[in-house]
Design a protein around this motif. Structure first.
Motif, PDB file in Angstrom:
ATOM      1  N   ALA A  24       0.832  -1.208   0.000  1.00 34.06           N
ATOM      2  CA  ALA A  24       0.000   0.000   0.000  1.00 34.06           C
ATOM      3  C   ALA A  24       0.864   1.254   0.000  1.00 34.06           C
ATOM      4  O   ALA A  24       0.580   2.228  -0.710  1.00 34.06           O
ATOM      5  CB  ALA A  24      -0.937  -0.001   1.212  1.00 34.06           C
ATOM      6  N   VAL A  25       1.937   1.239   0.768  1.00 32.60           N
ATOM      7  CA  VAL A  25       2.847   2.379   0.824  1.00 32.60           C
ATOM      8  C   VAL A  25       3.542   2.547  -0.524  1.00 32.60           C
ATOM      9  O   VAL A  25       3.673   3.660  -1.044  1.00 32.60           O
ATOM     10  CB  VAL A  25       3.879   2.199   1.956  1.00 32.60           C
ATOM     11  N   GLY A  26       3.973   1.429  -1.118  1.00 25.95           N
ATOM     12  CA  GLY A  26       4.645   1.487  -2.407  1.00 25.95           C
ATOM     13  C   GLY A  26       3.731   1.983  -3.510  1.00 25.95           C
ATOM     14  O   GLY A  26       4.157   2.717  -4.399  1.00 25.95           O
ATOM     15  N   ALA A  27       2.454   1.583  -3.464  1.00 28.29           N
ATOM     16  CA  ALA A  27       1.500   2.023  -4.484  1.00 28.29           C
ATOM     17  C   ALA A  27       1.299   3.534  -4.447  1.00 28.29           C
ATOM     18  O   ALA A  27       0.943   4.147  -5.453  1.00 28.29           O
ATOM     19  CB  ALA A  27       0.162   1.312  -4.291  1.00 28.29           C
ATOM     20  N   ALA A  28       1.531   4.137  -3.286  1.00 28.66           N
ATOM     21  CA  ALA A  28       1.399   5.585  -3.148  1.00 28.66           C
ATOM     22  C   ALA A  28       2.684   6.323  -3.517  1.00 28.66           C
ATOM     23  O   ALA A  28       2.730   7.552  -3.467  1.00 28.66           O
ATOM     24  CB  ALA A  28       0.992   5.939  -1.710  1.00 28.66           C
ATOM     25  N   GLY A  29       3.737   5.560  -3.883  1.00 30.16           N
ATOM     26  CA  GLY A  29       4.982   6.192  -4.308  1.00 30.16           C
ATOM     27  C   GLY A  29       5.983   6.395  -3.198  1.00 30.16           C
ATOM     28  O   GLY A  29       6.898   7.221  -3.323  1.00 30.16           O
ATOM     29  N   PHE A  30       5.839   5.637  -2.103  1.00 29.39           N
ATOM     30  CA  PHE A  30       6.756   5.768  -0.970  1.00 29.39           C
ATOM     31  C   PHE A  30       7.352   4.414  -0.626  1.00 29.39           C
ATOM     32  O   PHE A  30       6.980   3.396  -1.212  1.00 29.39           O
ATOM     33  CB  PHE A  30       6.015   6.348   0.253  1.00 29.39           C
ATOM     34  N   GLU A  31       8.258   4.403   0.329  1.00 36.06           N
ATOM     35  CA  GLU A  31       8.837   3.157   0.812  1.00 36.06           C
ATOM     36  C   GLU A  31       8.543   3.008   2.292  1.00 36.06           C
ATOM     37  O   GLU A  31       8.517   3.985   3.043  1.00 36.06           O
ATOM     38  CB  GLU A  31      10.345   3.135   0.575  1.00 36.06           C
TER      39      GLU A  31
END
Length: 201
Positions: A24-31
């Motif tokens: 979910a975090v990666g889908a938002a462009g974060f790590e």
């Protein structure tokens, strides 16, 4: 013993939730930097630390990639934290059986005193001043130049405003960003191939 049991249970929840939280975090462009689940009374406290994705790593969605490319210096603002919080809340609601009851979600980003422990930390802090404690030798301060993405690589540091020193990641015991209250010297930025505008971001 009760506290130990709670800690073990929290660890098991961490492991079960980490893949879905990271997605979910990666889908938002974060790590996902850290995930910690603890017990606070009758509720679970889910603490999530997110960091801006290194531009070389890409993102898991077109929107996330666009945000990563446009984000100033990899830093995260309050609107982005709120956006990730909403996305994570939706995911955690779908996995309420893992949490086993009500929970409180806390989403934050790393502070400026966060140790630089991964290549992406160094790459994101290019042109910033850092205090370095090597595994051997005296501590020194340098400005971050080019940094390898490979954990077996290293980073170029401008030491004393004049000496370019190449240091392997494996040679560094610890390093932290130093707060500067004025713009870095233009001469130092020129040596590292940067600019005032790039540093200000």
């Amino acid at each position: 013993m009760a506290n130990q049991g709670q800690g073990d249970a929290g660890g098991r929840v961490d492991e079960a939730l980490r893949p879905v939280v990271a997605d979910a975090v990666g889908a938002a462009g974060f790590e996902l930097e850290e995930l910690e689940v603890s017990t606070a009374g009758k509720r679970r406290l889910v603490r999530v630390v997110i960091d801006g994705a290194d531009g070389t790593d890409g993102a898991d969605s077109a929107d996330g990639a666009a945000r990563t490319a446009g984000r100033a210096g990899g830093r995260i603002d309050l609107d982005e934290v709120a956006e990730v919080s909403r996305a994570l809340a939706a995911v955690l609601d779908e996995h309420d059986a893992v949490l086993g009851g009500p929970y409180t979600l806390e989403v934050t980003s790393p502070g400026t005193d966060r140790p630089l422990t991964k290549p992406r930390h160094w790459r994101r802090n290019r042109l910033r001043l850092v205090a370095v404690r090597p595994r051997e030798g005296a501590e020194f301060t340098g400005r971050v130049g080019d940094a390898d993405a490979d954990p077996d690589g290293g980073v170029t540091l401008l030491v004393g405003g004049a000496e370019l020193r190449r240091v392997g990641y494996a040679e560094i015991a610890s390093a932290t960003v130093q707060i500067e209250f004025k713009q870095p010297p233009a001469a130092e930025l020129a040596v590292l191939g940067g600019s005032d505008e790039e540093d200000a971001r």
